[in-house]
Structure formats: C-alpha cells, structure tokens
Scaffold this motif. Structure first.
Motif, mmCIF file in Angstrom:
data_model
loop_
_atom_site.group_PDB
_atom_site.id
_atom_site.type_symbol
_atom_site.label_atom_id
_atom_site.label_comp_id
_atom_site.label_asym_id
_atom_site.label_seq_id
_atom_site.Cartn_x
_atom_site.Cartn_y
_atom_site.Cartn_z
ATOM 1 N N GLN A 226 0.821 -1.207 0.000
ATOM 2 C CA GLN A 226 0.000 0.000 0.000
ATOM 3 C C GLN A 226 0.861 1.265 0.000
ATOM 4 O OE1 GLN A 226 -3.462 -0.018 -0.051
ATOM 5 N NE2 GLN A 226 -3.366 2.201 -0.308
ATOM 6 N N SER A 227 1.928 1.266 0.759
ATOM 7 C CA SER A 227 2.765 2.459 0.887
ATOM 8 C C SER A 227 3.521 2.802 -0.391
ATOM 9 C CB SER A 227 3.770 2.267 2.029
ATOM 10 O OG SER A 227 4.620 1.154 1.758
ATOM 11 N N GLN A 228 3.607 1.853 -1.321
ATOM 12 C CA GLN A 228 4.361 2.063 -2.553
ATOM 13 C C GLN A 228 3.481 2.312 -3.774
ATOM 14 O OE1 GLN A 228 7.880 2.128 -2.910
ATOM 15 N NE2 GLN A 228 7.612 2.413 -0.702
ATOM 16 N N LYS A 229 2.177 2.359 -3.577
ATOM 17 C CA LYS A 229 1.265 2.461 -4.721
ATOM 18 C C LYS A 229 1.465 3.756 -5.510
ATOM 19 C CE LYS A 229 -2.652 -0.540 -3.578
ATOM 20 N NZ LYS A 229 -4.126 -0.610 -3.504
ATOM 21 N N THR A 230 1.556 4.880 -4.824
ATOM 22 C CA THR A 230 1.694 6.157 -5.533
ATOM 23 C C THR A 230 2.983 6.201 -6.338
ATOM 24 O OG1 THR A 230 0.443 7.291 -3.793
ATOM 25 C CG2 THR A 230 1.736 8.664 -5.280
ATOM 26 N N ALA A 231 4.076 5.748 -5.738
ATOM 27 C CA ALA A 231 5.361 5.743 -6.446
ATOM 28 C C ALA A 231 5.303 4.832 -7.672
ATOM 29 C CB ALA A 231 6.480 5.290 -5.500
ATOM 30 N N LEU A 232 4.636 3.669 -7.537
ATOM 31 C CA LEU A 232 4.523 2.752 -8.667
ATOM 32 C C LEU A 232 3.662 3.364 -9.772
ATOM 33 C CD1 LEU A 232 4.991 0.113 -10.110
ATOM 34 C CD2 LEU A 232 3.150 -0.921 -8.738
ATOM 35 N N LEU A 233 2.569 4.024 -9.387
ATOM 36 C CA LEU A 233 1.709 4.653 -10.391
ATOM 37 C C LEU A 233 2.495 5.711 -11.169
ATOM 38 C CD1 LEU A 233 -1.028 5.142 -11.744
ATOM 39 C CD2 LEU A 233 -1.606 6.677 -9.848
ATOM 40 N N SER A 234 3.251 6.540 -10.465
ATOM 41 C CA SER A 234 4.060 7.558 -11.135
ATOM 42 C C SER A 234 5.054 6.921 -12.101
ATOM 43 C CB SER A 234 4.820 8.402 -10.105
ATOM 44 O OG SER A 234 3.934 9.190 -9.338
ATOM 45 N N LYS A 235 5.686 5.832 -11.666
ATOM 46 C CA LYS A 235 6.654 5.141 -12.526
ATOM 47 C C LYS A 235 5.986 4.602 -13.789
ATOM 48 C CE LYS A 235 9.663 1.049 -12.606
ATOM 49 N NZ LYS A 235 10.797 1.711 -13.301
ATOM 50 N N VAL A 237 3.223 5.634 -15.246
ATOM 51 C CA VAL A 237 2.816 6.740 -16.120
ATOM 52 C C VAL A 237 4.008 7.243 -16.925
ATOM 53 C CG1 VAL A 237 1.977 9.129 -16.173
ATOM 54 C CG2 VAL A 237 0.871 7.456 -14.672
ATOM 55 N N ARG A 238 5.142 7.418 -16.236
ATOM 56 C CA ARG A 238 6.328 7.962 -16.912
ATOM 57 C C ARG A 238 6.967 6.936 -17.857
ATOM 58 N NH1 ARG A 238 7.471 10.789 -11.902
ATOM 59 N NH2 ARG A 238 7.303 13.035 -12.267
ATOM 60 N N ASP A 239 7.216 5.725 -17.350
ATOM 61 C CA ASP A 239 7.940 4.719 -18.148
ATOM 62 C C ASP A 239 7.174 4.317 -19.397
ATOM 63 O OD1 ASP A 239 9.789 4.877 -16.176
ATOM 64 O OD2 ASP A 239 9.580 2.802 -15.450
ATOM 65 N N ASN A 240 5.820 4.305 -19.286
ATOM 66 C CA ASN A 240 5.007 3.886 -20.431
ATOM 67 C C ASN A 240 4.558 5.056 -21.296
ATOM 68 O OD1 ASN A 240 4.646 0.874 -19.971
ATOM 69 N ND2 ASN A 240 3.929 1.669 -18.011
ATOM 70 N N GLY A 241 4.901 6.274 -20.867
ATOM 71 C CA GLY A 241 4.516 7.448 -21.655
ATOM 72 C C GLY A 241 3.016 7.646 -21.735
ATOM 73 N N TRP A 242 2.294 7.280 -20.660
ATOM 74 C CA TRP A 242 0.835 7.440 -20.675
ATOM 75 C C TRP A 242 0.480 8.926 -20.653
ATOM 76 C CZ3 TRP A 242 -0.281 3.488 -16.198
ATOM 77 C CH2 TRP A 242 -0.101 2.195 -16.692
ATOM 78 N N GLU A 243 -0.291 9.353 -21.618
ATOM 79 C CA GLU A 243 -0.738 10.740 -21.683
ATOM 80 C C GLU A 243 -2.181 10.896 -21.221
ATOM 81 O OE1 GLU A 243 1.155 13.308 -22.257
ATOM 82 O OE2 GLU A 243 2.898 11.999 -22.568
ATOM 83 N N GLN A 244 -2.881 9.782 -21.086
ATOM 84 C CA GLN A 244 -4.289 9.837 -20.671
ATOM 85 C C GLN A 244 -4.621 8.550 -19.912
ATOM 86 O OE1 GLN A 244 -7.466 9.760 -23.687
ATOM 87 N NE2 GLN A 244 -8.217 11.684 -22.839
ATOM 88 N N VAL A 245 -4.779 8.669 -18.593
ATOM 89 C CA VAL A 245 -5.077 7.496 -17.783
ATOM 90 C C VAL A 245 -6.119 7.870 -16.731
ATOM 91 C CG1 VAL A 245 -3.055 7.977 -16.343
ATOM 92 C CG2 VAL A 245 -4.129 5.739 -16.235
ATOM 93 N N LEU A 246 -7.130 7.040 -16.622
ATOM 94 C CA LEU A 246 -8.193 7.225 -15.630
ATOM 95 C C LEU A 246 -7.900 6.316 -14.448
ATOM 96 C CD1 LEU A 246 -10.992 8.350 -14.803
ATOM 97 C CD2 LEU A 246 -12.027 6.488 -16.112
ATOM 98 N N VAL A 247 -7.820 6.907 -13.245
ATOM 99 C CA VAL A 247 -7.444 6.166 -12.041
ATOM 100 C C VAL A 247 -8.606 6.193 -11.049
ATOM 101 C CG1 VAL A 247 -5.835 6.034 -10.109
ATOM 102 C CG2 VAL A 247 -5.016 6.741 -12.367
#
Length: 443
Positions: A226-235, A237-247
């Motif tokens: 749980q404590s790592q979810k935000t960091a993983l989401l950011s990674k 988004v950046r690594d995959n070049g997502w420009e549009q993602v619904l969370v």
C-alpha cells in the motif's frame, strides 16, 4: 447490416455516419427495431457497447414520425449521475442535428433558474437526474402530461444511489399510456422486480453474460505494498509514456490526496467526485479529454458516467468494495470495440476483494511484479472457494473453539455496504438487496 436497414431515417443515418459509425453494434441491432416497433424494452449490455445510441436513435425516429406542437417533454430520459446525463444529452444533440428536435438536460449541482427558463421555452427530449427533476416539478417548471417515451438508463445504479423514491414519484406523474425502456449494464433481481411493475410484455435484450468484462480489455494485477502504490503509479505513467489514464480510488479523500501527490511528482492530475462542484467536475473532465491533464482520479461516481473515446488506460489504484463495480470501472476503456488496458495495483489487504472480482468475472488475472516494488506479502494465485455450509454444520469443534458466549460480531448493514467511504452510494444506505427504502444521494 447498416443503420438504414434497421428502419432509421436518412437524416439519422447521416448523423451516425458523421460520428464515424456505419455498422450497428449487437445491442443496437436488437434494441433499435424493438423500440421502433413501439414495444417496451428491457435491455442489458456491457458498458461501452453503444447502449446510448441503442435507445437515442429509435427514440428520435419515433418523435419525428409523429410530430406535435406541444411544449413537451415528449421523451424523458432518467440517469443516475450528472456526467451520464450530460453525456446522453450530447448524444441526443449529435444524432438529432438533421431533425427538428429540441433537447435539454437538468441535474443538480448548478443553478436551477437557467434550467427553468430552458424548459419554459419548450423541449422535446429531456435528460435528467431524478432529484433535480423532482425539484423542477415542485417549482412548476416541468409537467409530464405529454411524455410518450420513458427511458431509465443505468437503472441499477439509480437504485444503488437511493433514487427509488424519486423514481416512483415520477412514474406516478407520467401518463399511463407510454413506451418504457430500461437500459443498463447489468440487471439485478431488484431491477427485474422494478421492471415487472413498469414494463408491459417487454422485449428482452441481453448481448453479454451478466457481470462479464469486455474481451477487448487486457487486464492485469500489479502486486504492491500500500505504501508504494503512488510511487509505482508515477513510474508506470512515466515509463510507459501514458498521456491519458483514468485512475479509480475508493474514497473522495483518497482521490484528492492522490491527485496532490501526483501533482507534486510533476504529473498533471485532477480529481472528480461527489464533493466537487459541477463546474469543477466539468472542467476536470474537459481538461482530461483535451490532454491538458494526464491523470484523472475518480471515485465510483464516475464508473458509468464517463465516455472518453479511445481511452487507453484505466488503473484501479484501490479495488472497489463491490466486485461488480470493477466491471463498470474497467469498462471506461475498450469501448465500442476499441482495445484497452486495465490494471490494478493490489496490496495484500485487498486479497479478498481481488478473489471476489476473479470469482465474478470467472477468470484469474495475471500478476506482474515490478522490480523494486515487490510486495512483502504475496497475493493468492487462486480465489478461495466458498465453504460448503453443510460440511460446516457437520464439523465438530476442535481445541476448545466451540460455542462462543461473547457478543456476536457485527454483521454488514444492508448488503453491499459502501457506507463510510464518503461517496454515499452504497446499498447499506440504499434500497439495494435489503428492500429498504433509501435516501436520495447527490448525483
């Protein structure tokens, strides 16, 4: 098969072609002829299959075939949320661009006076949320004596949100002779009970098994603490070049908190939920569609009301308490036959929720661990089978674990029980499966 072969006018076919649609979807193939024939219809289809056009197109055709000069409304479409009401209204306007039809939409969260002025000028098709519609009726801004067609869109969601009282009041005010259409992603037993008292010998249309996810959506699970979810989401988004993602998050507070963390991490984000003003919700959605915001963070209020063409990614930051809501969430991607990707960030404490989802959709979702984010506790690979009650009764107590003379643990209140999540939409407060009436929630 083309739209013209279904009995639609050249003007309506032209309008659908303008939107890039030339071939009807399965729900449209079955629903449009049934509505055109004047029959009551009870239709269930997966979200994103063209359900809105399935009732909008034939509804417009029937009004055009029988023109009248009253101030209306002649067709009334009820929806559970503001976003869905606005989406349906947009569809009505797009498909009626070549036919003389006046449409309006009314919902809460905005000033009522402009809506009253619009209605007094006359309207053929009215799209509304139940609560605001009753407010307008009580202020003598709308009458229902000319209604010929009633549509309940996402009817199961309206019951979940506690609109059953308003719906019954509206039904009592409508002309007895009218066409009734029930459209929804799923049909619960409560909806079928409502349909029995509303529909007259309806045509039943169901183009997909209940509570199944679209095959065009690639689904996966990312185990993470749980404590790592935000960091993983950011990674991701950046690594995959997502420009549009619904969370999706479970709570309004969680949506706000995640949005703030993403913004601090340099990722443009906006939140949309029931506590936001309608203006803020509209701006957030518009910015997301325009590409000015990369991540739109939403609660389940948005699970059925958002229609974003070619949305590539949906992320469950937190799994929903109710397994059925997982299907509606991921249905925001992979719409109208497009491919989509839905992934879920799942921590060990959500193992039971994941098991419930996998039982519902009848498939095991693949697990994908990301290097550097491996969880301390692994997720189960297979959902546990439900215990056999007959075996439980015959099993002898062991090790002194027999009868308990202490207080019984508190059970769930009201079934699905989403209470306490801040969204006010759960069956714990709603009519739901308990049969108790619910208080109307803000849409």
């Amino acid at each position: 098969m083309s739209f013209s072969s279904l009995g639609l006018s050249e003007q309506l076919v032209r309008a659908t072609s303008d939107q890039g649609y030339d071939t009807p979807s399965p729900i449209q193939l079955q629903a449009i002829p049934a509505v055109l024939s004047g029959r009551d219809v009870m239709a269930a289809a997966q979200t994103g299959t063209g359900k809105t056009a399935g009732f909008t197109l034939p509804l417009l055709q029937r009004l055009a075939d029988n023109p009248r000069n009253g101030k209306g409304p002649r067709a009334l479409i009820l929806t559970p949320t503001r976003e869905l009401a606005a989406q349906v209204h947009d569809s009505v306007n797009l498909y009626s661009r070549y036919v003389p039809t006046k449409a309006a939409v009314v919902f809460g969260g905005v000033k009522i006076n402009p809506q009253m002025m619009k209605l007094r000028k006359g309207v053929d098709v009215l799209v509304a949320t139940p609560g605001r519609l009753m407010d307008l009726y009580q202020q003598n801004a709308v009458r229902f004596n000319e209604v010929e067609i009633l549509v309940l869109d996402e009817a199961d969601r309206m019951l979940d949100m506690g609109f059953i009282r308003d719906i019954r009041k509206i039904l009592a005010l409508l002309p007895a002779k009218r066409q009734n259409l029930l459209f929804s992603a799923t049909f619960s037993n409560e909806i079928r009970g409502l349909a029995e008292g509303l529909l007259d010998n309806p045509v039943q249309v169901e183009v997909a098994a209940r509570n199944t996810s679209a095959e065009s959506i690639v689904q996966s699970v990312y185990p993470v603490d749980q404590s790592q979810k935000t960091a993983l989401l950011s990674k991701l988004v950046r690594d995959n070049g997502w420009e549009q993602v619904l969370v999706f998050t479970r709570t309004k507070h969680g949506a706000n908190r995640l949005t703030q963390k993403l913004e601090k991490d340099g990722i443009t984000a906006a939140a949309i939920h029931g506590n936001k003003s309608q203006g803020a919700r509209t701006r957030a959605l518009a910015d997301f569609k325009a590409g000015e915001v990369r991540v739109l963070v939403a609660t389940d209020i948005a699970a059925r009301g958002l229609d974003i063409k070619q949305l590539p990614q949906v992320v469950n930051f937190e799994l929903p308490n109710v397994p059925e809501d997982y299907v509606h969430r991921i249905g925001r991607t992979g719409r109208a036959g497009e491919s989509g990707h839905a992934l879920s960030l799942v921590s060990a404490d959500e193992g039971k929720m994941l098991a419930g989802i996998e039982r519902l959709i009848k498939k095991q979702l693949p697990r994908k661990e990301i290097e550097g984010f491996e969880p301390k506790n692994n997720l189960p690979l297979k959902p546990k089978a439900k215990a056999d009650p007959s075996k439980a009764r015959n099993r002898r107590p062991q090790g002194g674990a027999g009868k308990s003379f202490g207080p019984k643990p508190a059970g769930r209140s009201g079934g699905r029980g989403r209470g306490g999540q801040g969204e006010g939409q759960g069956r714990g407060q709603g009519q739901g499966r308990t049969g108790r009436p619910a208080q109307r929630q803000s849409a």
